[in-house]
Design a protein around this motif. Structure first.
Motif, PDB file in Angstrom:
ATOM      1  N   ALA A 297       0.844  -1.196   0.000  1.00 32.27           N
ATOM      2  CA  ALA A 297       0.000   0.000   0.000  1.00 32.27           C
ATOM      3  C   ALA A 297       0.875   1.240   0.000  1.00 32.27           C
ATOM      4  N   MET A 298       0.224   2.367  -0.234  1.00 30.98           N
ATOM      5  CA  MET A 298       0.842   3.667   0.019  1.00 30.98           C
ATOM      6  C   MET A 298       0.517   4.011   1.469  1.00 30.98           C
ATOM      7  N   TYR A 299       1.533   4.346   2.224  1.00 31.24           N
ATOM      8  CA  TYR A 299       1.360   4.656   3.644  1.00 31.24           C
ATOM      9  C   TYR A 299       1.499   6.158   3.866  1.00 31.24           C
ATOM     10  N   TYR A 300       0.564   6.696   4.644  1.00 26.58           N
ATOM     11  CA  TYR A 300       0.510   8.130   4.881  1.00 26.58           C
ATOM     12  C   TYR A 300       0.579   8.441   6.375  1.00 26.58           C
ATOM     13  N   CYS A 301       1.370   9.444   6.678  1.00 25.21           N
ATOM     14  CA  CYS A 301       1.390  10.027   8.010  1.00 25.21           C
ATOM     15  C   CYS A 301       0.260  11.063   8.070  1.00 25.21           C
ATOM     16  N   ALA A 302      -0.335  11.228   9.252  1.00 24.60           N
ATOM     17  CA  ALA A 302      -1.454  12.157   9.375  1.00 24.60           C
ATOM     18  C   ALA A 302      -1.429  12.853  10.722  1.00 24.60           C
ATOM     19  N   ALA A 303      -2.029  14.034  10.761  1.00 21.14           N
ATOM     20  CA  ALA A 303      -2.115  14.819  11.994  1.00 21.14           C
ATOM     21  C   ALA A 303      -3.550  15.309  12.204  1.00 21.14           C
ATOM     22  N   ARG A 304      -3.936  15.420  13.447  1.00 24.06           N
ATOM     23  CA  ARG A 304      -5.249  15.948  13.815  1.00 24.06           C
ATOM     24  C   ARG A 304      -5.103  16.739  15.101  1.00 24.06           C
ATOM     25  N   ARG A 305      -6.026  17.617  15.363  1.00 24.33           N
ATOM     26  CA  ARG A 305      -6.091  18.243  16.673  1.00 24.33           C
ATOM     27  C   ARG A 305      -6.491  17.175  17.686  1.00 24.33           C
ATOM     28  N   CYS A 306      -5.811  17.141  18.811  1.00 25.77           N
ATOM     29  CA  CYS A 306      -6.053  16.066  19.775  1.00 25.77           C
ATOM     30  C   CYS A 306      -7.488  16.061  20.302  1.00 25.77           C
ATOM     31  N   GLY A 307      -8.147  17.182  20.288  1.00 24.95           N
ATOM     32  CA  GLY A 307      -9.530  17.233  20.757  1.00 24.95           C
ATOM     33  C   GLY A 307     -10.539  16.845  19.694  1.00 24.95           C
ATOM     34  N   GLU A 308     -10.055  16.507  18.518  1.00 23.74           N
ATOM     35  CA  GLU A 308     -10.933  16.130  17.413  1.00 23.74           C
ATOM     36  C   GLU A 308     -10.628  14.709  16.968  1.00 23.74           C
ATOM     37  N   THR A 309     -11.553  14.095  16.281  1.00 23.78           N
ATOM     38  CA  THR A 309     -11.343  12.722  15.814  1.00 23.78           C
ATOM     39  C   THR A 309     -10.967  12.648  14.343  1.00 23.78           C
ATOM     40  N   THR A 310     -11.192  13.721  13.620  1.00 24.96           N
ATOM     41  CA  THR A 310     -10.946  13.712  12.175  1.00 24.96           C
ATOM     42  C   THR A 310      -9.536  14.189  11.865  1.00 24.96           C
ATOM     43  N   TYR A 311      -8.834  13.415  11.046  1.00 24.04           N
ATOM     44  CA  TYR A 311      -7.519  13.826  10.571  1.00 24.04           C
ATOM     45  C   TYR A 311      -7.699  14.822   9.431  1.00 24.04           C
ATOM     46  N   THR A 312      -6.947  15.913   9.506  1.00 25.07           N
ATOM     47  CA  THR A 312      -7.084  16.961   8.499  1.00 25.07           C
ATOM     48  C   THR A 312      -5.813  17.205   7.703  1.00 25.07           C
ATOM     49  N   ARG A 313      -4.712  16.628   8.116  1.00 24.17           N
ATOM     50  CA  ARG A 313      -3.439  16.840   7.426  1.00 24.17           C
ATOM     51  C   ARG A 313      -2.813  15.488   7.102  1.00 24.17           C
ATOM     52  N   PHE A 314      -2.346  15.360   5.860  1.00 23.15           N
ATOM     53  CA  PHE A 314      -1.720  14.133   5.403  1.00 23.15           C
ATOM     54  C   PHE A 314      -0.440  14.454   4.663  1.00 23.15           C
ATOM     55  N   GLY A 315       0.522  13.536   4.756  1.00 22.16           N
ATOM     56  CA  GLY A 315       1.717  13.648   3.952  1.00 22.16           C
ATOM     57  C   GLY A 315       1.479  13.132   2.547  1.00 22.16           C
ATOM     58  N   GLN A 316       2.548  13.108   1.763  1.00 20.77           N
ATOM     59  CA  GLN A 316       2.440  12.660   0.379  1.00 20.77           C
ATOM     60  C   GLN A 316       2.471  11.147   0.252  1.00 20.77           C
ATOM     61  N   GLY A 317       2.914  10.481   1.294  1.00 14.10           N
ATOM     62  CA  GLY A 317       2.899   9.024   1.283  1.00 14.10           C
ATOM     63  C   GLY A 317       4.239   8.407   0.912  1.00 14.10           C
ATOM     64  N   THR A 318       4.402   7.169   1.349  1.00 12.94           N
ATOM     65  CA  THR A 318       5.575   6.376   0.995  1.00 12.94           C
ATOM     66  C   THR A 318       5.084   4.962   0.665  1.00 12.94           C
ATOM     67  N   GLN A 319       5.605   4.412  -0.426  1.00 13.20           N
ATOM     68  CA  GLN A 319       5.109   3.135  -0.936  1.00 13.20           C
ATOM     69  C   GLN A 319       5.788   1.970  -0.233  1.00 13.20           C
ATOM     70  N   VAL A 320       4.994   1.007   0.171  1.00 12.03           N
ATOM     71  CA  VAL A 320       5.489  -0.255   0.731  1.00 12.03           C
ATOM     72  C   VAL A 320       4.980  -1.383  -0.151  1.00 12.03           C
ATOM     73  N   THR A 321       5.894  -2.208  -0.625  1.00 11.64           N
ATOM     74  CA  THR A 321       5.537  -3.340  -1.476  1.00 11.64           C
ATOM     75  C   THR A 321       6.083  -4.611  -0.836  1.00 11.64           C
ATOM     76  N   VAL A 322       5.189  -5.568  -0.605  1.00 14.46           N
ATOM     77  CA  VAL A 322       5.573  -6.832   0.023  1.00 14.46           C
ATOM     78  C   VAL A 322       5.346  -7.946  -0.986  1.00 14.46           C
ATOM     79  N   SER A 323       6.399  -8.650  -1.308  1.00 16.31           N
ATOM     80  CA  SER A 323       6.298  -9.746  -2.275  1.00 16.31           C
ATOM     81  C   SER A 323       6.159 -11.082  -1.550  1.00 16.31           C
ATOM     82  N   PRO A 324       5.485 -12.047  -2.194  1.00 18.35           N
ATOM     83  CA  PRO A 324       5.264 -13.353  -1.546  1.00 18.35           C
ATOM     84  C   PRO A 324       6.573 -14.080  -1.250  1.00 18.35           C
TER      85      PRO A 324
END
Length: 119
Positions: free
Chosen positions: A92-119
Protein backbone atom coordinates in the motif's frame (compact mmCIF):
# COMPACT_ATOMS: atom_id res chain seq x y z
CA UNK A 1 3.22 25.06 8.46
CA UNK A 2 5.78 22.57 7.24
CA UNK A 3 4.22 19.54 5.56
CA UNK A 4 4.27 16.03 6.93
CA UNK A 5 7.05 14.08 5.22
CA UNK A 6 7.20 10.31 5.22
CA UNK A 7 10.20 8.11 4.50
CA UNK A 8 11.31 4.52 4.88
CA UNK A 9 9.11 2.75 2.39
CA UNK A 10 10.44 0.13 0.01
CA UNK A 11 10.17 -3.43 -1.18
CA UNK A 12 10.46 -6.41 1.14
CA UNK A 13 9.63 -10.09 1.10
CA UNK A 14 6.80 -11.52 3.15
CA UNK A 15 7.81 -11.95 6.77
CA UNK A 16 10.19 -9.03 6.62
CA UNK A 17 10.19 -5.72 8.45
CA UNK A 18 10.29 -2.03 7.65
CA UNK A 19 10.24 1.12 9.72
CA UNK A 20 8.49 4.19 8.39
CA UNK A 21 9.30 7.66 9.66
CA UNK A 22 7.38 10.91 9.43
CA UNK A 23 8.77 14.34 10.14
CA UNK A 24 5.93 16.22 11.79
CA UNK A 25 7.64 19.44 12.84
CA UNK A 26 4.81 21.49 11.31
CA UNK A 27 2.30 19.78 13.58
CA UNK A 28 4.07 19.25 16.87
CA UNK A 29 2.55 17.49 19.81
CA UNK A 30 3.15 20.47 22.11
CA UNK A 31 0.86 22.50 19.85
CA UNK A 32 -1.95 20.05 20.54
CA UNK A 33 -1.59 17.69 17.59
CA UNK A 34 -2.00 13.94 17.67
CA UNK A 35 -0.76 11.68 14.88
CA UNK A 36 -1.48 8.51 13.06
CA UNK A 37 -0.77 6.32 10.05
CA UNK A 38 -3.10 5.53 7.20
CA UNK A 39 -2.67 3.33 4.16
CA UNK A 40 -4.34 2.91 0.83
CA UNK A 41 -4.14 -0.49 -0.78
CA UNK A 42 -4.80 -0.98 -4.48
CA UNK A 43 -8.55 -1.02 -5.06
CA UNK A 44 -9.38 0.10 -1.52
CA UNK A 45 -10.12 3.39 0.19
CA UNK A 46 -7.61 4.96 2.51
CA UNK A 47 -7.87 3.44 5.98
CA UNK A 48 -6.55 4.40 9.39
CA UNK A 49 -4.24 1.73 10.77
CA UNK A 50 -2.62 3.30 13.82
CA UNK A 51 -3.04 6.32 16.07
CA UNK A 52 -1.14 7.68 19.02
CA UNK A 53 -2.51 10.34 21.33
CA UNK A 54 -0.70 12.95 23.36
CA UNK A 55 -0.37 10.52 26.26
CA UNK A 56 1.39 8.02 23.96
CA UNK A 57 -1.59 5.68 23.99
CA UNK A 58 -1.68 3.72 20.72
CA UNK A 59 -4.63 2.19 18.93
CA UNK A 60 -4.47 -0.14 15.95
CA UNK A 61 -6.66 -1.54 13.25
CA UNK A 62 -7.29 -5.25 13.66
CA UNK A 63 -5.47 -5.92 10.39
CA UNK A 64 -2.14 -4.74 11.83
CA UNK A 65 -2.54 -5.30 15.56
CA UNK A 66 0.34 -7.34 16.96
CA UNK A 67 2.52 -6.71 13.91
CA UNK A 68 2.82 -2.93 13.68
CA UNK A 69 3.93 -0.50 16.39
CA UNK A 70 3.39 3.25 16.33
CA UNK A 71 5.66 5.49 18.36
CA UNK A 72 6.67 9.11 18.54
CA UNK A 73 9.86 10.99 19.37
CA UNK A 74 8.33 14.07 20.97
CA UNK A 75 11.60 15.97 21.15
CA UNK A 76 12.28 15.58 17.42
CA UNK A 77 8.61 15.55 16.32
CA UNK A 78 9.14 12.34 14.40
CA UNK A 79 6.46 9.69 14.12
CA UNK A 80 7.39 6.07 13.47
CA UNK A 81 5.65 2.93 12.31
CA UNK A 82 7.56 -0.27 12.92
CA UNK A 83 6.12 -2.98 10.69
CA UNK A 84 6.96 -6.63 11.26
CA UNK A 85 5.81 -9.92 9.78
CA UNK A 86 4.77 -8.09 6.65
CA UNK A 87 2.32 -9.76 4.30
CA UNK A 88 1.58 -9.19 0.62
CA UNK A 89 -1.76 -7.64 1.63
CA UNK A 90 0.18 -4.92 3.45
CA UNK A 91 1.26 -3.58 0.06
CA UNK A 92 0.00 0.00 0.00
CA UNK A 93 0.84 3.67 0.02
CA UNK A 94 1.36 4.66 3.64
CA UNK A 95 0.51 8.13 4.88
CA UNK A 96 1.39 10.03 8.01
CA UNK A 97 -1.45 12.16 9.37
CA UNK A 98 -2.11 14.82 11.99
CA UNK A 99 -5.25 15.95 13.81
CA UNK A 100 -6.09 18.24 16.67
CA UNK A 101 -6.05 16.07 19.77
CA UNK A 102 -9.53 17.23 20.76
CA UNK A 103 -10.93 16.13 17.41
CA UNK A 104 -11.34 12.72 15.81
CA UNK A 105 -10.95 13.71 12.18
CA UNK A 106 -7.52 13.83 10.57
CA UNK A 107 -7.08 16.96 8.50
CA UNK A 108 -3.44 16.84 7.43
CA UNK A 109 -1.72 14.13 5.40
CA UNK A 110 1.72 13.65 3.95
CA UNK A 111 2.44 12.66 0.38
CA UNK A 112 2.90 9.02 1.28
CA UNK A 113 5.57 6.38 1.00
CA UNK A 114 5.11 3.14 -0.94
CA UNK A 115 5.49 -0.25 0.73
CA UNK A 116 5.54 -3.34 -1.48
CA UNK A 117 5.57 -6.83 0.02
CA UNK A 118 6.30 -9.75 -2.27
CA UNK A 119 5.26 -13.35 -1.55
Amino acid sequence: QAPLVESGGGSVQAGGSLRLSCLASGYPSNWGYCHGWFRQRPGYEREEIADIDNRQRPTYANSVKGRFTISKDYAKNILYLQMSDLKPEDTAMYYCAARRCGETTYTRFGQGTQVTVSP
